[in-house]
Design an enzyme around this catalytic site. Sequence first.
Site, PDB file in Angstrom:
ATOM      1  N   THR A 228       0.465 -14.035  10.016  1.00  0.00           N
ATOM      2  CA  THR A 228       0.833 -15.330  10.597  1.00  0.00           C
ATOM      3  C   THR A 228       1.306 -16.218   9.455  1.00  0.00           C
ATOM      4  O   THR A 228       0.503 -16.621   8.607  1.00  0.00           O
ATOM      5  CB  THR A 228      -0.366 -15.987  11.307  1.00  0.00           C
ATOM      6  OG1 THR A 228      -0.890 -15.074  12.265  1.00  0.00           O
ATOM      7  CG2 THR A 228       0.050 -17.270  11.993  1.00  0.00           C
TER       8      THR A 228
ATOM      9  N   LYS B  60       3.564 -17.690  18.139  1.00  0.00           N
ATOM     10  CA  LYS B  60       2.173 -17.680  17.655  1.00  0.00           C
ATOM     11  C   LYS B  60       1.676 -19.119  17.468  1.00  0.00           C
ATOM     12  O   LYS B  60       0.521 -19.435  17.761  1.00  0.00           O
ATOM     13  CB  LYS B  60       2.099 -16.892  16.341  1.00  0.00           C
ATOM     14  CG  LYS B  60       0.740 -16.879  15.658  1.00  0.00           C
ATOM     15  CD  LYS B  60      -0.282 -16.014  16.356  1.00  0.00           C
ATOM     16  CE  LYS B  60      -1.635 -16.079  15.633  1.00  0.00           C
ATOM     17  NZ  LYS B  60      -2.657 -15.260  16.243  1.00  0.00           N
TER      18      LYS B  60
HETATM   19  P1  NAP Z   1      -8.167 -10.499   5.741  1.00  0.00           P
HETATM   20  O1  NAP Z   1      -9.218  -9.613   6.291  1.00  0.00           O
HETATM   21  O2  NAP Z   1      -8.554 -11.604   4.819  1.00  0.00           O
HETATM   22  O3  NAP Z   1      -7.106  -9.549   5.000  1.00  0.00           O
HETATM   23  C1  NAP Z   1      -6.052 -10.092   4.268  1.00  0.00           C
HETATM   24  C2  NAP Z   1      -5.342  -8.944   3.572  1.00  0.00           C
HETATM   25  O4  NAP Z   1      -4.260  -9.471   2.791  1.00  0.00           O
HETATM   26  C3  NAP Z   1      -6.214  -8.173   2.586  1.00  0.00           C
HETATM   27  O5  NAP Z   1      -5.791  -6.832   2.586  1.00  0.00           O
HETATM   28  C4  NAP Z   1      -5.881  -8.848   1.263  1.00  0.00           C
HETATM   29  O6  NAP Z   1      -6.139  -8.040   0.137  1.00  0.00           O
HETATM   30  C5  NAP Z   1      -4.408  -9.057   1.441  1.00  0.00           C
HETATM   31  N1  NAP Z   1      -3.872 -10.098   0.570  1.00  0.00           N
HETATM   32  C6  NAP Z   1      -4.123 -11.432   0.656  1.00  0.00           C
HETATM   33  N2  NAP Z   1      -3.432 -12.078  -0.296  1.00  0.00           N
HETATM   34  C7  NAP Z   1      -2.731 -11.151  -0.977  1.00  0.00           C
HETATM   35  C8  NAP Z   1      -1.826 -11.205  -2.070  1.00  0.00           C
HETATM   36  N3  NAP Z   1      -1.504 -12.376  -2.642  1.00  0.00           N
HETATM   37  N4  NAP Z   1      -1.314 -10.050  -2.522  1.00  0.00           N
HETATM   38  C9  NAP Z   1      -1.640  -8.886  -1.946  1.00  0.00           C
HETATM   39  N5  NAP Z   1      -2.483  -8.760  -0.897  1.00  0.00           N
HETATM   40  C10 NAP Z   1      -3.012  -9.887  -0.431  1.00  0.00           C
HETATM   41  O7  NAP Z   1      -7.294 -11.168   6.896  1.00  0.00           O
HETATM   42  P2  NAP Z   1      -7.051 -10.649   8.397  1.00  0.00           P
HETATM   43  O8  NAP Z   1      -8.120 -11.184   9.253  1.00  0.00           O
HETATM   44  O9  NAP Z   1      -6.753  -9.204   8.375  1.00  0.00           O
HETATM   45  O10 NAP Z   1      -5.726 -11.477   8.764  1.00  0.00           O
HETATM   46  C11 NAP Z   1      -4.439 -11.047   8.358  1.00  0.00           C
HETATM   47  C12 NAP Z   1      -3.376 -11.925   9.029  1.00  0.00           C
HETATM   48  O11 NAP Z   1      -3.494 -11.787  10.453  1.00  0.00           O
HETATM   49  C13 NAP Z   1      -3.488 -13.426   8.740  1.00  0.00           C
HETATM   50  O12 NAP Z   1      -2.221 -13.992   8.637  1.00  0.00           O
HETATM   51  C14 NAP Z   1      -4.246 -13.962   9.946  1.00  0.00           C
HETATM   52  O13 NAP Z   1      -3.952 -15.333  10.189  1.00  0.00           O
HETATM   53  C15 NAP Z   1      -3.694 -13.064  11.043  1.00  0.00           C
HETATM   54  N6  NAP Z   1      -4.576 -12.897  12.206  1.00  0.00           N
HETATM   55  C16 NAP Z   1      -5.904 -12.657  12.039  1.00  0.00           C
HETATM   56  C17 NAP Z   1      -6.729 -12.501  13.170  1.00  0.00           C
HETATM   57  C18 NAP Z   1      -8.220 -12.248  13.026  1.00  0.00           C
HETATM   58  O14 NAP Z   1      -8.924 -12.338  14.044  1.00  0.00           O
HETATM   59  N7  NAP Z   1      -8.745 -11.937  11.870  1.00  0.00           N
HETATM   60  C19 NAP Z   1      -6.178 -12.598  14.448  1.00  0.00           C
HETATM   61  C20 NAP Z   1      -4.808 -12.807  14.588  1.00  0.00           C
HETATM   62  C21 NAP Z   1      -4.018 -12.968  13.455  1.00  0.00           C
HETATM   63  P3  NAP Z   1      -7.615  -7.978  -0.534  1.00  0.00           P
HETATM   64  O15 NAP Z   1      -8.359  -6.936   0.224  1.00  0.00           O
HETATM   65  O16 NAP Z   1      -7.366  -7.603  -1.941  1.00  0.00           O
HETATM   66  O17 NAP Z   1      -8.207  -9.366  -0.393  1.00  0.00           O
END
Ligand code: NAP
Length: 304
Positions: A109, A184
């Site tokens: 997102t 979104k």
């Molecule tokens: P998350 O668990 O925090 O995972 C984020 C991922 O991005 C991790 O693999 C992290 O790597 C990687 N990352 C972050 N910054 C980075 C960088 N600068 N360089 C390389 N890798 C990087 O987040 P998530 O819950 O999966 O969410 C991912 C996306 O989906 C977001 O945009 C969120 O808004 C969206 N989303 C989430 C949900 C939900 O319920 N969680 C629902 C709908 C949409 P590391 O492992 O090294 O930290």
Amino acid sequence: MEHNSSDRANIAFLGLGVMGGPMAAHLARAGHRVTAYNRTGEKAAGWRSALAAEGVEARTAATPIDAARDADIVISCVGNDEDLEQVLLGEHGALGAMKPGTLLVDHTTVSANMARKVEQQARAKGVDALDAPVSGGQAGAENGKLAIMCGGSLAAFERAEPVMRAYGARIVHVGAAGAGQTAKMANQMCIAGVLGGLSEAIRLVQASGIDGDKVLEAISGGAAQSWQMENRWQTMMSDEFDFGFAIDWMRKDLGYALDEARRLGLSSPVSELVDSFYAEVQAIGGARQDTSALIRRLPKGIVK
Ligand code: NAP
């Protein structure tokens, strides 16, 4: 699931977080050759060994550009604009290795501006790009039942759709580049408003001393019905706020939505107000609680 070799693609998946990890696993289980990159390498190794334990093969790479070298499709799911810029457009960014005719699908997102920037830079290299943010949370990613809202060319959508079926239940082509992110934003604005109303209604019911379950039974079949009412009424009544999508993420998303609304000359006072309420909940320790913790900033009142 049975697959022909023609169904199989070389896929680079960038970001094995709460959402990306299960999505990439679904792709590997569906028979695609997946090479995954995760910034924290141990997470990638753990992801690969969990799949190996199921008898599913997958590879990992140390950088986004390495993951993308032989990819037909690059899929990303990282945190925000800055993260996406790094993994796609930065020094070791995946776009650097992508060949003309390949496909880029982003599930992060991000802002609509970032989606358009990615699409322009991809197009300059002959790469088709799709912004494809998701809804449905961790459970949706794990069960393969995400809603996916897509922006980009119809050709890019038609190529990506069968692949996204591995983890998507409702997949819609909304419009040109950025349109998926705008959809979104609309999703998040709706959730913010609904949770604002639910929070006040629940406090009213609690202070009145009437039976919350009876109120839910009485009103959840009518015009007030919502997913949030169906799924969060009872948990909000009992102060449980451990259901995934965190307030930190919601504030990021509302920030993008409010920026886009301002860019279009709009005012969005309800979303702005709810966003400021979320800032208050962050300040009282609710940053990692789910979005229904909005109710915490409302005192319970005098229970009759
Ligand atoms: P998350 O668990 O925090 O995972 C984020 C991922 O991005 C991790 O693999 C992290 O790597 C990687 N990352 C972050 N910054 C980075 C960088 N600068 N360089 C390389 N890798 C990087 O987040 P998530 O819950 O999966 O969410 C991912 C996306 O989906 C977001 O945009 C969120 O808004 C969206 N989303 C989430 C949900 C939900 O319920 N969680 C629902 C709908 C949409 P590391 O492992 O090294 O930290």
